[in-house]
Every structure is written in C-alpha cells, then in structure tokens.
Design a protein around this motif. Structure first.
Motif, PDB file in Angstrom:
ATOM      1  N   GLY A 361       0.821  -1.219   0.000  1.00  0.00           N
ATOM      2  CA  GLY A 361       0.000   0.000   0.000  1.00  0.00           C
ATOM      3  C   GLY A 361       0.848   1.259   0.000  1.00  0.00           C
ATOM      4  O   GLY A 361       0.367   2.340  -0.328  1.00  0.00           O
ATOM      5  N   LYS A 362       2.132   1.102   0.362  1.00  0.00           N
ATOM      6  CA  LYS A 362       3.007   2.276   0.332  1.00  0.00           C
ATOM      7  C   LYS A 362       3.741   2.303  -1.017  1.00  0.00           C
ATOM      8  O   LYS A 362       3.572   1.405  -1.829  1.00  0.00           O
ATOM      9  CB  LYS A 362       4.038   2.177   1.463  1.00  0.00           C
ATOM     10  N   THR A 363       4.573   3.315  -1.214  1.00  0.00           N
ATOM     11  CA  THR A 363       5.338   3.372  -2.461  1.00  0.00           C
ATOM     12  C   THR A 363       6.794   3.030  -2.160  1.00  0.00           C
ATOM     13  O   THR A 363       7.221   3.101  -0.997  1.00  0.00           O
ATOM     14  CB  THR A 363       5.279   4.772  -3.107  1.00  0.00           C
ATOM     15  N   PRO A 364       7.549   2.692  -3.195  1.00  0.00           N
ATOM     16  CA  PRO A 364       8.951   2.311  -2.961  1.00  0.00           C
ATOM     17  C   PRO A 364       9.783   3.432  -2.357  1.00  0.00           C
ATOM     18  O   PRO A 364      10.922   3.210  -1.976  1.00  0.00           O
ATOM     19  CB  PRO A 364       9.448   1.939  -4.365  1.00  0.00           C
ATOM     20  N   LYS A 365       9.223   4.625  -2.276  1.00  0.00           N
ATOM     21  CA  LYS A 365       9.984   5.738  -1.685  1.00  0.00           C
ATOM     22  C   LYS A 365      10.382   5.424  -0.255  1.00  0.00           C
ATOM     23  O   LYS A 365      11.334   6.002   0.275  1.00  0.00           O
ATOM     24  CB  LYS A 365       9.124   7.009  -1.691  1.00  0.00           C
ATOM     25  N   ILE A 366       9.680   4.504   0.343  1.00  0.00           N
ATOM     26  CA  ILE A 366       9.969   4.131   1.727  1.00  0.00           C
ATOM     27  C   ILE A 366      11.428   3.670   1.862  1.00  0.00           C
ATOM     28  O   ILE A 366      12.021   3.738   2.925  1.00  0.00           O
ATOM     29  CB  ILE A 366       8.974   3.037   2.185  1.00  0.00           C
ATOM     30  N   LEU A 367      11.984   3.201   0.720  1.00  0.00           N
ATOM     31  CA  LEU A 367      13.358   2.686   0.752  1.00  0.00           C
ATOM     32  C   LEU A 367      14.404   3.737   0.362  1.00  0.00           C
ATOM     33  O   LEU A 367      15.596   3.483   0.437  1.00  0.00           O
ATOM     34  CB  LEU A 367      13.492   1.504  -0.210  1.00  0.00           C
ATOM     35  N   ALA A 368      13.933   4.893  -0.076  1.00  0.00           N
ATOM     36  CA  ALA A 368      14.867   5.878  -0.637  1.00  0.00           C
ATOM     37  C   ALA A 368      15.937   6.292   0.382  1.00  0.00           C
ATOM     38  O   ALA A 368      15.655   6.478   1.562  1.00  0.00           O
ATOM     39  CB  ALA A 368      14.101   7.100  -1.108  1.00  0.00           C
ATOM     40  N   SER A 369      17.168   6.377  -0.123  1.00  0.00           N
ATOM     41  CA  SER A 369      18.274   6.742   0.770  1.00  0.00           C
ATOM     42  C   SER A 369      18.640   8.211   0.620  1.00  0.00           C
ATOM     43  O   SER A 369      19.395   8.746   1.417  1.00  0.00           O
ATOM     44  CB  SER A 369      19.499   5.900   0.424  1.00  0.00           C
ATOM     45  N   GLY A 370      18.131   8.818  -0.448  1.00  0.00           N
ATOM     46  CA  GLY A 370      18.478  10.221  -0.690  1.00  0.00           C
ATOM     47  C   GLY A 370      19.815  10.371  -1.383  1.00  0.00           C
ATOM     48  O   GLY A 370      20.279  11.479  -1.643  1.00  0.00           O
ATOM     49  N   LYS A 371      20.445   9.208  -1.720  1.00  0.00           N
ATOM     50  CA  LYS A 371      21.768   9.312  -2.347  1.00  0.00           C
ATOM     51  C   LYS A 371      21.673   9.600  -3.836  1.00  0.00           C
ATOM     52  O   LYS A 371      22.642  10.020  -4.444  1.00  0.00           O
ATOM     53  CB  LYS A 371      22.546   8.015  -2.129  1.00  0.00           C
ATOM     54  N   GLN A 372      20.517   9.290  -4.433  1.00  0.00           N
ATOM     55  CA  GLN A 372      20.353   9.605  -5.850  1.00  0.00           C
ATOM     56  C   GLN A 372      19.584  10.915  -5.970  1.00  0.00           C
ATOM     57  O   GLN A 372      18.631  11.142  -5.208  1.00  0.00           O
ATOM     58  CB  GLN A 372      19.566   8.522  -6.575  1.00  0.00           C
TER      59      GLN A 372
END
Ligand SMILES: Nc1nc2c(ncn2[C@@H]2O[C@H](COP(=O)(O)OP(=O)(O)OP(=O)(O)O)[C@@H](O)[C@H]2O)c(=O)[nH]1
Length: 869
Positions: A361-372
C-alpha cells in the motif's frame, strides 16, 4: 374425414329410402287395418283423415329431429372451424377458394367477401410456381404436411405449416388445406438452434460438455465436446467401460469408487483426473456428477466434463511462480500503475527489514536513501516510460537506517490496451560486491605500501592532465624520482626499514607539492610527480629544489638516522613530448643523467638527450642483429710480465664492426647490451671465442697461455649457472682451467648476493682464475678479495696515467701492490703508455702490465704475429 363423409353420403340416401318405405308401408298397412277394423266407408274416411294427420305429426316430429340434429352437427362443425387456431381453406380443383374459416380471414388479412374471389395463387409468394404443389403434394389420399411460405393480403410473407388433403364432395374434387402460421414456432426453433449453437460453441471454448449414464442399462451418452476431449468421434451411445478406458490406473480407481458411491448412495462427486486421449495426449479433466434419483432409486448419473489441462498448466506455472517468488534470493517487489506496493517476497523482507504488511500500500519511496538526485530518478522514469525496462545500481536504505547498494531491474507489465498495470522490481544486495570492487579497484590503482597512486593510475592521471592542459593552454611537468643508493638501506637495515623509508619518502613528496599535483609510486624506489596547470616553467625548478631539500633531512630508521637523497628527471609537456609514454621516458632519461652527474640533483630533459636516446634505440635494434650477423670480433691486448717482459697473457676485448657505422667502441654498446640482456649471449660468445683462441695460442706460443675475458654483473645476475657451462666446456676441450681468467668489476663484489657468491666460488673451486678490474675506483673491501680468492687486481688506468715518482698515485699503486701481495694476489697495471710508467711499476713490484707501450689491442692474426719471436 373420409369416413365421416361416406357416412354422410349414405345417410342422405338411406334416410329418404327408409322414409319412403315407412310411408308406403304406413299407407298400405294403415288402409288395410282400417278396412278390416271399420266396415263403414264414412268411418274409414274419418279415420283416414286422422291417420293422415297422425302421419303428418309423426313425419313432422321426425323432420324436426333430423333438422335439429343437423343443426347441432352444423353448430359443432362451425364452432370447430370458427375457433380453430389454424386456417382451414377449401379449394375447388381449379384452385378457387370455396370456403375458409374466420381464422383464415385473420391470418391472410382478407374480408370474407374478398376471400370469396380468391385463388390459391394469391395466397402464395410471387415466386411460387405451382399453387397446387404449394397446397397439396402428391400423396392425395393420406394427406400431407409440409412447411411453406404464404402471403398476407398486404403482400408480406409468413411461414406456414400446411396440412392438406384431397376431398371428394358431391362427386367433385376439393383441396382442403389446414394452414398454421408457424412464424413464431420457427422463430423459437431458430432461437433454440442458435442457443444450441452458442452452447456448443461455449462448450468448445470452455472445453466443457455433459454426459449421462443410465444405471439400469449401463449405456451412457456424452456431448460432442466430451467426445472431442477424449479424442474420439462423436456417437450417441457409449458404454461405461469405453468411457472409463481412458483413465490410467490411479485415476480410474478414483472414478470407479466415486461412481459406485453415486450409484449406491446417490452421492455426487467432483473429481480432477488425468486421462490419456485416443490420440495419446495426456489431459487433466474435471468430471462432476449429480445422481438423478426418483423414488429413492438412482436411475441416472448426469454431469459435466471439462478439459482443465490449460488450467492445470497455468496452476503449475502459478505454483512455480509462487515458489520462485517465495524462495528467490533476489528481493522482489510488485507495484501497481500508481507505484503502490502490492506484494513483496521474503527476500525483500530479509534485505530491507520491512515485512510485507509494513510496505504493502506504500510506495517504494519508503526505501529511498536520498543518495540519488532528482535527475537520476527522472532518467529512470523516462526509460521506464519509453521501453518499460530499467536496470542499474541504486543506493537504498534498510528499515534500520543502514544504506545498501542494490542492483535493480525493473520490468513493466501491460494490459491488452498497452496500459501499465504492474511493475516488477527485482534487486539484489551488492553492497559487499561494491566493497570488494572498491578493494580490488584500490589494489589495482594504488600502491599498497605508500597508498600513492600506482603506475596504472598514474597513466590515467597523466592522460587526464594532458587533456586538461590542452583545454586550458597550460603546461605540465613530469618529475621522475629515484632514491639514491636505496639498495644500501635495504642491505644495511633490512627490507622492513627500507619500506618505512619508502613510506616516509612518499610522505615528504606529498608535502613538497600542491594538492592538485599527483604523486605516484612506480615501484621499487621510483616515484613520479605530475605538476599540473603550469603557467610558468620556473615553478618546476622550485618544486624540484624543495623536494631535494626535503630529502636533506635524515630518515629515522629505528634508532638510526640515515641520509637518502633523490635524483630527479624533469620533462615538460608539451615542449618535450605530447604523449604520456614519451613524457615518462624523457623524465626517466633525465633522471639517469642526474644520477650520472652525481645524484642528489635534478636534470631537465633536453633535445640532445633525446637524440642520444634515439641513437641508443637504433643501436639497440642493431645490436640484436650483431651476433647472428657475425659482426663481433675479439681483439687481444698482451699482458706483459714486467720483470721478464714475457707475454703469456692477454685480455680479450670485444669489438663491434657495425655494417654502416664502422667500429663501435665497447663503452657505447656494452651498457646497451646489459640493459637489453643481450650481454648474456654476447658474453658466452666471447668466452667460446676466447677459449678457441687460447687453445690455439697454447699450441702456437706457450702451453700455459691465459686469456682474460670480462664478465658483466648482468651476466652473473641473469645466468645463475653460466659458470658451470663454461667450466665443462674447458674440460671437454682439454683446456686447463687457468686458460681463462674471468675479469669482474668492483661493483659486482660490492653487491653480491647468494647466487653471485656461488658463481664466484664455483670459479675458484674449479681453478678458473678471477681478476678484479678497475681496482681503486670503487669501494672494494679487502674481506671480499679474500672471501672470493681473487687472483689478480687490475690497477685502473687513471692511477697509472699520472704516475711519477713521489706522486700520490705512486703511493697508492705501491700500497695496492703491497696489500695484494700480502693477500697472495698478483697485480696487473692497466694503461701503461710510457717506459717511465713501466719502470716505476716494475720498481714497486707490480707483476704485470698492459697498455699501448706494449701493444694496442690487436685482431687475432695480428696478435699471433705479435707473439711470434
Ligand atoms: N624495502 C623495499 N625495497 C624495495 C622495494 N622494491 C624494490 N626495492 C629495492 O629497491 C632497490 C632499488 O635499487 P636501485 O634503484 O636499482 O638502486 P639504488 O640502490 O637506489 O641505486 P641508484 O638508483 O643507482 O642510486 C633494490 O634493491 C630493490 O630490491 C620495496 O617495496 N621495499
């Protein structure tokens, strides 16, 4: 209809006949009876009147009865025809309509008046050719029923079923047609046919059919589709055994048991079984049975039968896909078109730390590291939108906040309209790989000991700096550095201390240059510095000076302080060369010049150096051809016994007769031969040639004649067992071991390692004498002379050249001779050119002399001539 009409016909004759008979009998019988009973004529007349009245009464009653009956019949017939649902038409033999019921009027749309003038043809479509056949076929007596098309009064046609027969009425032929409008029936039939077709079609699409089995008779039937599933031709009846024959043992056992249960207890079943069709194809089928029970008895089994092979395959695929999904070591994430996570597999949870419940139900942004950055994702989406695929490295963050690198592959699933419905992301953790890659990259590009860029990295950097310099119209300098006499540090303090010094040197170099410059270690004690972005060449000199100064400070090795200087070769881009390789070579050459000029200095690469280098290069190429081209020759210079003037020794000196350049002196090509390693082959040739010559001289001149040959340190280094081959050659050629004297340099003694010691001691043990050349120029220690049992010392010509009584050289030569004799070593003085030199040397006890005073080096024939008395 026929019977009825015959009865009617006979009734019409019989009744008047009976009436006539009855009337005649009545008149006659009644008259007779009256005559008998009444004698009087008056009374007879009276009774006859009465009798007549009675007759009239009776016949009137009879007539009433008949007419009433007829009316009844007519009314019954009328109600039959009036209320008949079918049209009843009566035609005469010419086709003219004689009578028709009301239904016919309504059906055809005519009034009764119109109907009276109708011909059969008018009721038929225009195309009908023969009215007769359209109302009546040939079976005239039994009648006939057929379907046809008739025409309304308004001209429209409708479907009818005609039941027709030929009638004979009053001797004339009539055609009676009962016409039924079957438009609705046909529509229903058509609909039924269509729905049957649809059913068959659907049945074929769904691979489903029906079957029925009569428990009493044991006979069954199945639909076409079921026959098709079994791969057999359709037929109406099949036996139970035929149907069961398609199942293999296990499936057959199951279905037989289920059928038995159904028959015995009315129990329905729903089974998925495997069968082999008549064509040998294995199929999965689903058979569903509902027993048909009447009065508690199972009369029939009925059910459906479906080919579920495709579903089974799909299920297997699904099962497999699920297995892969569940057990994949790669993390899998499925998202919908809006990028909402639909499902993730256990590997995902293991890798990211998030459970399925936490991310669905969430989006893959939950995994984002902010490195890209945003651009990275824009490009990713651009590719995904254009071709549905993306692959690459992404840094993401686990639930515990830790960053990790993953190799991500995204694929897109579209629906039949080409719209995105799912995206599937597969990723594996490559953090470890990346770390390993980093280690490998560091190992491949950096020097382990000093942490400086290595040769490989240096090349890259230099090429980059060259491009940068071109872009900015600037210069750059390459400084080639080699520590001076570093080997001594290793020898004295050990390799570990040597390493420490190299590390410290790296440190000093880094502190001598700017941040933007590059300091690299090529290996050994060689370093390279790239000074980039130069506007002014003078700064190079300053930096070189500052490096030399940094090395003035002694190095602290354990408890000792040691001095190590550095020699620097400098080359400038683009002045001295326009490619990295050329610059390295130039700087290297310049460094050698610095070394040769006394070390601890820098030297710039110059044009003359380049010319020299090119010359060397050409010479080196030619040198490779010299030995096979037999361009070498040995010259012999006599070594004279000073006390007696006898010549029993000579030094073999190599000469190269170059095909175009003429005679090339040894100083010009021996170092080159050493550098290229050619010296080994050349040295061997010298030995074999000298040995051949000494044998000749021993037979021609003196049995103990000796020839000395020079053996380069490179030969000792490159050929650890070379001496053994020489010794066995002497043995094989019956040459005394003393026939050859091996001349070595002081340098060799100073840098002996195990292998060199073994070779020198090998010569000593075999009885091959060893002479130490150019004695006095190096730093030979007396202990070496003793250790290796040196047989001759050769005093270098520089001491002989200025020899005069009471000179320092005289004192030095005297000391050498005394020392040598104390060690039982004979002395040979080189470069004697004058009688005075000879005399002085003889006076101080020098054993042998060699020089132009006696003879220059001579070719073999001339030397032989020289020896001749
Ligand atoms: N300690 C240490 N020594 C090394 C290493 N690599 C090479 N060497 C030694 O460094 C020395 C380099 O000697 P050279 O440069 O040929 O000679 P040098 O003694 O410096 O003399 P010049 O260069 O002629 O002044 C050799 O003895 C090598 O064995 C290393 O990684 N550590």
């Amino acid at each position: 209809m026929k019977l009825f009409s015959r009865k009617l016909r006979y009734a019409a004759i019989r009744i008047p006949l009976i009436y006539c008979v009855f009337a005649v009998l009545w008149i006659m019988a009644s008259d007779q009876t009256l005559a008998l009973l009444l004698p009087e004529a008056a009374s007879i007349t009276h009774f006859q009147t009465l009798k007549g009245l009675l007759f009239i009464l009776l016949t009137a009653a009879l007539l009433y009865h008949l007419i009433h009956r007829q009316q009844l019949l007519a009314s019954r017939y009328n109600s039959l025809t009036v209320h008949a649902n079918d049209s009843i038409l009566l035609f005469d033999h010419q086709g003219k309509l004689v009578d028709a019921n009301d239904r016919a009027l309504r059906m055809y749309g005519y009034t009764r008046d119109q109907m009276q003038h109708i011909h059969a043809r008018q009721l038929l479509p225009d195309a009908a050719s023969d009215w007769r056949s359209c109302f009546l076929a040939e079976a005239q007596h039994n009648g006939i029923i057929f379907e046809s098309e008739h025409k309304h009064a308004d001209g429209s046609t409708f479907s009818v079923e005609v039941s027709a027969c030929l009638l004979k009425i009053g001797g004339s032929d009539y055609i009676q047609a009962i016409v039924r409008d079957i438009t609705e029936r046909l529509r229903v039939v058509e609909k039924l046919r269509e729905s049957e077709q649809l059913l068959a079609h659907m049945s074929a699409i769904a691979h489903i059919g029906g079957w029925e089995f009569d428990v009493e008779t044991g006979i069954g039937s199945w639909t076409r589709e079921v026959a098709h599933i079994h791969g057999v031709e359709f037929k109406d009846n099949i036996s139970a055994e035929f149907g069961l024959g398609f199942y293999e043992a296990e499936s057959r056992e199951k279905i037989e048991a289920a059928i038995q249960q159904a028959i015995d207890h009315g129990k329905p079943y729903d089974l998925e079984l495997e069968l082999v069709t008549a064509r040998g194809i294995r199929k999965w089928v689903r058979t569903v049975c509902t027993p048909h029970i009447i009065d508690g008895r199972v009369l029939k089994l009925q059910g459906s039968f479906q080919d579920i092979s495709d579903r089974k395959v799909a299920e297997d695929k699904m099962r497999l896909a699920t297995l892969v999904f569940e057990n994949s070591s790669e993390a899998i994430m499925v998202v919908d078109a809006e990028s909402q996570i639909l499902s993730v597999n256990p590997a995902f949870t293991e890798m990211t730390g998030y459970t399925a419940q936490e991310v669905v139900g969430k989006t893959p942004k939950i995994l984002a590291s902010g490195k890209q950055d945003r651009k990275f994702y824009e490009e990713m989406w651009h590719l995904l939108d254009s071709n549905g695929k993306w692959q690459g490295e992404v840094w993401n963050r686990r639930k515990n906040g830790e960053s990790y690198a993953e190799w991500l592959t995204i694929d897109t699933i579209y629906n039949e309209h080409g719209e995105v419905i799912r995206r599937v992301a597969l990723f594996s953790d490559i953090t470890k790989n990346k770390q390993n890659q980093e280690v490998i990259w560091r190992q491949a590009n950096f020097d382990q000991l000093t942490g400086l860029p290595n040769r490989r990295m240096l090349h890259d950097r230099l090429n980059q700096e060259i491009l940068k310099a071109d872009r900015n119209h600037q210069m750059l300098a390459v400084l080639f550095l080699d520590l001076d006499r570093f080997k001594e540090v290793n020898d004295t303090y050990g390799h570990l201390m040597g390493d420490q010094l190299l590390q410290e040197s790296a440190h000093r170099l880094l502190h001598s240059v700017r941040e933007c410059d590059t300091v690299a270690r090529l290996g050994g004690d060689e370093f390279v510095v790239i000074l980039s972005g130069l506007q002014d060449k003078d700064v190079v000199q300053d930096i070189a000076q500052s490096i030399l100064k940094k090395f003035d400070t002694p190095f602290q090795l354990d408890n000792d302080l040691t001095h190590v200087s550095v020699s620097i070769g400098i080359t400038i881009y683009p002045e001295d060369g326009n490619a990295g390789e050329v610059l390295f070579k130039n700087a290297d050459q310049a460094m050698y010049v610095a070394k040769n000029n006394g070390r601890n200095r820098y030297s710039y690469f110059t044009a003359s150096m380049q010319a020299h280098a090119q010359n060397r290069m050409r010479l080196s190429n030619d040198l490779h051809l010299a030995l096979p081209g037999q361009q070498f020759e040995l010259y012999y210079q006599p070594i004279v016994e000073l006390a007696t003037g006898q010549v029993h020794k000579a030094e073999a000196l190599l000469r190269w007769q170059h095909p175009t350049r003429g005679m090339i002196p040894p100083d010009n090509f021996i170092p080159l031969a050493e550098e290229t390693g050619l010296i080994v082959d050349i040295g061997n040739w010298v030995f074999y040639e000298a040995a051949r010559q000494v044998k000749r001289l021993q037979s021609l001149h003196h049995a103990s004649f000796q020839i000395s040959i020079n053996k380069s340190p490179v030969q000792f280094h490159n050929e650890t067992h070379g001496h053994e081959a020489w010794i066995s050659f002497l043995l094989m050629n019956d040459l005394p071991r003393q026939s050859i004297v091996v001349e070595i340099t002081e340098g060799l003694l100073m840098h002996t390692d195990e292998s060199i010691s073994a070779q020198l001691l090998g010569f000593r043990d075999a009885g091959v004498q060893v002479a130490l050349d150019d004695f006095g120029t190096g730093y030979s220690s007396l202990s070496y002379l003793k250790k290796f049992d040196i047989d001759y010392l050769k005093i270098d010509r520089i001491f002989v050249r200025n020899l005069s009584r009471n000179s320092s050289d005289m004192a030095l030569c005297e000391a050498i001779v005394m020392m040598a004799h104390k060690l039982d070593i004979k002395v040979i003085a080189e470069g004697i050119e004058t009688e005075e030199q000879r005399e002085l040397l003889q006076q101080i006890g020098c054993d042998f002399g060699q020089g132009y005073l006696f003879s220059p080096p001579l070719p073999a024939p001339a030397f032989e001539a020289y020896l001749r008395p």
